[in-house]
Write a protein that holds these residues in place. Structure first.
Motif, PDB file in Angstrom:
ATOM      1  N   THR A  14      40.503  30.749  37.037  1.00  0.00           N
ATOM      2  CA  THR A  14      39.831  31.376  38.173  1.00  0.00           C
ATOM      3  C   THR A  14      40.142  32.867  38.233  1.00  0.00           C
ATOM      4  O   THR A  14      41.211  33.305  37.798  1.00  0.00           O
ATOM      5  CB  THR A  14      40.250  30.677  39.485  1.00  0.00           C
ATOM      6  N   ILE A  15      39.180  33.640  38.748  1.00  0.00           N
ATOM      7  CA  ILE A  15      39.339  35.091  38.906  1.00  0.00           C
ATOM      8  C   ILE A  15      38.926  35.491  40.322  1.00  0.00           C
ATOM      9  O   ILE A  15      37.937  34.984  40.843  1.00  0.00           O
ATOM     10  CB  ILE A  15      38.463  35.873  37.909  1.00  0.00           C
ATOM     11  N   GLU A  16      39.698  36.394  40.915  1.00  0.00           N
ATOM     12  CA  GLU A  16      39.342  37.004  42.195  1.00  0.00           C
ATOM     13  C   GLU A  16      39.627  38.498  42.109  1.00  0.00           C
ATOM     14  O   GLU A  16      40.639  38.914  41.521  1.00  0.00           O
ATOM     15  CB  GLU A  16      40.156  36.374  43.337  1.00  0.00           C
ATOM     16  N   ILE A  17      38.748  39.311  42.675  1.00  0.00           N
ATOM     17  CA  ILE A  17      38.939  40.758  42.703  1.00  0.00           C
ATOM     18  C   ILE A  17      39.167  41.191  44.141  1.00  0.00           C
ATOM     19  O   ILE A  17      38.347  40.911  45.018  1.00  0.00           O
ATOM     20  CB  ILE A  17      37.724  41.482  42.098  1.00  0.00           C
ATOM     21  N   ASP A  18      40.298  41.845  44.403  1.00  0.00           N
ATOM     22  CA  ASP A  18      40.615  42.212  45.783  1.00  0.00           C
ATOM     23  C   ASP A  18      39.961  43.540  46.168  1.00  0.00           C
ATOM     24  O   ASP A  18      39.273  44.180  45.369  1.00  0.00           O
ATOM     25  CB  ASP A  18      42.136  42.211  46.016  1.00  0.00           C
ATOM     26  N   HIS A  19      40.163  43.942  47.430  1.00  0.00           N
ATOM     27  CA  HIS A  19      39.490  45.132  47.957  1.00  0.00           C
ATOM     28  C   HIS A  19      39.929  46.409  47.252  1.00  0.00           C
ATOM     29  O   HIS A  19      39.215  47.416  47.294  1.00  0.00           O
ATOM     30  CB  HIS A  19      39.745  45.246  49.466  1.00  0.00           C
ATOM     31  N   SER A  20      41.093  46.391  46.595  1.00  0.00           N
ATOM     32  CA  SER A  20      41.580  47.557  45.863  1.00  0.00           C
ATOM     33  C   SER A  20      41.105  47.573  44.414  1.00  0.00           C
ATOM     34  O   SER A  20      41.389  48.529  43.685  1.00  0.00           O
ATOM     35  CB  SER A  20      43.116  47.591  45.892  1.00  0.00           C
ATOM     36  N   GLY A  21      40.424  46.530  44.000  1.00  0.00           N
ATOM     37  CA  GLY A  21      39.931  46.451  42.634  1.00  0.00           C
ATOM     38  C   GLY A  21      40.859  45.769  41.663  1.00  0.00           C
ATOM     39  O   GLY A  21      40.571  45.711  40.460  1.00  0.00           O
ATOM     40  N   ASN A  22      41.982  45.234  42.144  1.00  0.00           N
ATOM     41  CA  ASN A  22      42.885  44.484  41.275  1.00  0.00           C
ATOM     42  C   ASN A  22      42.255  43.140  40.902  1.00  0.00           C
ATOM     43  O   ASN A  22      41.599  42.508  41.722  1.00  0.00           O
ATOM     44  CB  ASN A  22      44.233  44.250  41.956  1.00  0.00           C
ATOM     45  N   ILE A  23      42.491  42.703  39.661  1.00  0.00           N
ATOM     46  CA  ILE A  23      41.949  41.455  39.160  1.00  0.00           C
ATOM     47  C   ILE A  23      43.048  40.406  39.207  1.00  0.00           C
ATOM     48  O   ILE A  23      44.089  40.550  38.559  1.00  0.00           O
ATOM     49  CB  ILE A  23      41.444  41.602  37.705  1.00  0.00           C
ATOM     50  N   TRP A  24      42.821  39.342  39.980  1.00  0.00           N
ATOM     51  CA  TRP A  24      43.792  38.247  40.094  1.00  0.00           C
ATOM     52  C   TRP A  24      43.288  37.069  39.266  1.00  0.00           C
ATOM     53  O   TRP A  24      42.144  36.650  39.421  1.00  0.00           O
ATOM     54  CB  TRP A  24      43.989  37.858  41.551  1.00  0.00           C
ATOM     55  N   ILE A  25      44.155  36.545  38.412  1.00  0.00           N
ATOM     56  CA  ILE A  25      43.754  35.533  37.445  1.00  0.00           C
ATOM     57  C   ILE A  25      44.687  34.339  37.550  1.00  0.00           C
ATOM     58  O   ILE A  25      45.911  34.472  37.433  1.00  0.00           O
ATOM     59  CB  ILE A  25      43.791  36.107  36.012  1.00  0.00           C
ATOM     60  N   GLY A  26      44.106  33.159  37.778  1.00  0.00           N
ATOM     61  CA  GLY A  26      44.876  31.929  37.837  1.00  0.00           C
ATOM     62  C   GLY A  26      44.749  31.149  36.539  1.00  0.00           C
ATOM     63  O   GLY A  26      43.677  31.099  35.938  1.00  0.00           O
ATOM     64  N   THR A  27      45.838  30.535  36.106  1.00  0.00           N
ATOM     65  CA  THR A  27      45.866  29.836  34.828  1.00  0.00           C
ATOM     66  C   THR A  27      46.175  28.352  35.004  1.00  0.00           C
ATOM     67  O   THR A  27      46.604  27.906  36.067  1.00  0.00           O
ATOM     68  CB  THR A  27      46.928  30.425  33.890  1.00  0.00           C
ATOM     69  N   ASN A  28      45.993  27.617  33.935  1.00  0.00           N
ATOM     70  CA  ASN A  28      46.291  26.186  33.923  1.00  0.00           C
ATOM     71  C   ASN A  28      47.690  25.941  33.364  1.00  0.00           C
ATOM     72  O   ASN A  28      47.863  25.377  32.287  1.00  0.00           O
ATOM     73  CB  ASN A  28      45.251  25.444  33.086  1.00  0.00           C
ATOM     74  N   GLY A  29      48.700  26.431  34.091  1.00  0.00           N
ATOM     75  CA  GLY A  29      50.069  26.147  33.696  1.00  0.00           C
ATOM     76  C   GLY A  29      50.945  27.358  33.470  1.00  0.00           C
ATOM     77  O   GLY A  29      52.167  27.222  33.319  1.00  0.00           O
ATOM     78  N   SER A  30      50.356  28.551  33.448  1.00  0.00           N
ATOM     79  CA  SER A  30      51.147  29.767  33.231  1.00  0.00           C
ATOM     80  C   SER A  30      51.168  30.679  34.447  1.00  0.00           C
ATOM     81  O   SER A  30      51.404  31.885  34.335  1.00  0.00           O
ATOM     82  CB  SER A  30      50.613  30.537  32.018  1.00  0.00           C
ATOM     83  N   GLY A  31      50.875  30.120  35.605  1.00  0.00           N
ATOM     84  CA  GLY A  31      51.014  30.874  36.833  1.00  0.00           C
ATOM     85  C   GLY A  31      49.869  31.830  37.134  1.00  0.00           C
ATOM     86  O   GLY A  31      48.719  31.608  36.757  1.00  0.00           O
ATOM     87  N   LEU A  32      50.232  32.913  37.807  1.00  0.00           N
ATOM     88  CA  LEU A  32      49.285  33.882  38.359  1.00  0.00           C
ATOM     89  C   LEU A  32      49.496  35.246  37.720  1.00  0.00           C
ATOM     90  O   LEU A  32      50.633  35.687  37.538  1.00  0.00           O
ATOM     91  CB  LEU A  32      49.503  33.969  39.873  1.00  0.00           C
ATOM     92  N   TYR A  33      48.378  35.915  37.386  1.00  0.00           N
ATOM     93  CA  TYR A  33      48.440  37.276  36.861  1.00  0.00           C
ATOM     94  C   TYR A  33      47.681  38.219  37.783  1.00  0.00           C
ATOM     95  O   TYR A  33      46.660  37.846  38.352  1.00  0.00           O
ATOM     96  CB  TYR A  33      47.811  37.371  35.472  1.00  0.00           C
ATOM     97  N   MET A  34      48.194  39.447  37.885  1.00  0.00           N
ATOM     98  CA  MET A  34      47.465  40.528  38.539  1.00  0.00           C
ATOM     99  C   MET A  34      47.291  41.642  37.514  1.00  0.00           C
ATOM    100  O   MET A  34      48.263  42.111  36.910  1.00  0.00           O
ATOM    101  CB  MET A  34      48.206  41.048  39.771  1.00  0.00           C
ATOM    102  N   PHE A  35      46.028  42.045  37.307  1.00  0.00           N
ATOM    103  CA  PHE A  35      45.718  43.122  36.369  1.00  0.00           C
ATOM    104  C   PHE A  35      45.131  44.300  37.128  1.00  0.00           C
ATOM    105  O   PHE A  35      44.149  44.153  37.854  1.00  0.00           O
ATOM    106  CB  PHE A  35      44.734  42.632  35.310  1.00  0.00           C
ATOM    107  N   ASN A  36      45.763  45.471  36.986  1.00  0.00           N
ATOM    108  CA  ASN A  36      45.244  46.705  37.572  1.00  0.00           C
ATOM    109  C   ASN A  36      44.416  47.420  36.511  1.00  0.00           C
ATOM    110  O   ASN A  36      44.975  47.951  35.543  1.00  0.00           O
ATOM    111  CB  ASN A  36      46.407  47.595  38.038  1.00  0.00           C
TER     112      ASN A  36
END
Length: 198
Positions: free
Chosen positions: A71-93
């Motif tokens: 799954t991917i979500e983009i927040d109001h600041s433009g950061n990309i939040w990425i959910g994985t199947n077993g490796s947790g959560l990533y935030m990409f600026n």
């Protein structure tokens, strides 16, 4: 993509004209940023960005490893939040190319589970994160602290299942959560208890 004027589809696949344009043909999630770029989560080989104006695909080398990005979500600041199947959560600026990785923690202020099924920004600086097995996490993105909501068989107003697969916010800012085999839960605005529908 679907052309609403012509009522026609254009299909993108992993390989076109003997070159790779997508990281995978198994696409799990899409999101559009404020610049009109489409961010694409694939199964097994990373994240791809599609520039609509240039009609150009770009692979993100930071995420070229074997993983199922769910799954991917983009927040109001433009950061990309990425959910994985077993490796947790990533935030990409995308401005700095910085990647921040969050893994499940034993302490109650950390992420509860590494299988992330859905992410939704519920207000600036606050994310709702659904997991498969760890209930719901409400994250303060500034402090990087998490509040957990879990199933409690002793409380009728708790979350009905720790396997949560989808999130929706209605016009009154109530948050709706879809679970695996345990119906729908609603967290009313400014309340800590859930309503349950089955």
């Amino acid at each position: 993509t679907f052309n609403q004027t012509k009522k026609t589809f254009h299909t993108f696949s992993m390989y076109a004209k003997n070159r790779q344009i997508l990281s995978s043909n198994h696409i799990s999630s899409l999101a559009e940023d404020k610049h009109g770029n489409i961010w694409i989560a694939g199964d097994g080989d990373g994240i791809t960005k599609y520039n609509l104006q240039l009609q150009q695909f770009t692979f993100l080398p930071q995420f070229h490893f074997d993983n199922y990005f769910k799954t991917i979500e983009i927040d109001h600041s433009g950061n990309i939040w990425i959910g994985t199947n077993g490796s947790g959560l990533y935030m990409f600026n995308p401005n700095s190319d910085k990647v921040t990785h969050f893994l499940a923690q034993n302490n109650t202020s950390g992420l509860s589970n590494n299988i992330i099924t859905a992410i939704k920004e519920i207000s600036p600086g606050t994310l709702a994160i659904a997991t498969d097995g760890g209930g719901i996490n409400i994250m303060n993105t500034h402090s990087e602290k998490f509040i957990r909501y879990l199933f409690n068989p002793m409380e009728t107003s708790s979350l009905s299942s720790n396997a949560v697969y989808s999130i929706c916010i209605d016009q009154d800012d109530n948050i709706w959560f879809g679970t695996f085999r345990e119906g729908i839960n609603v967290l009313r605005k400014n309340k800590e208890k859930f309503a349950f529908f089955s």
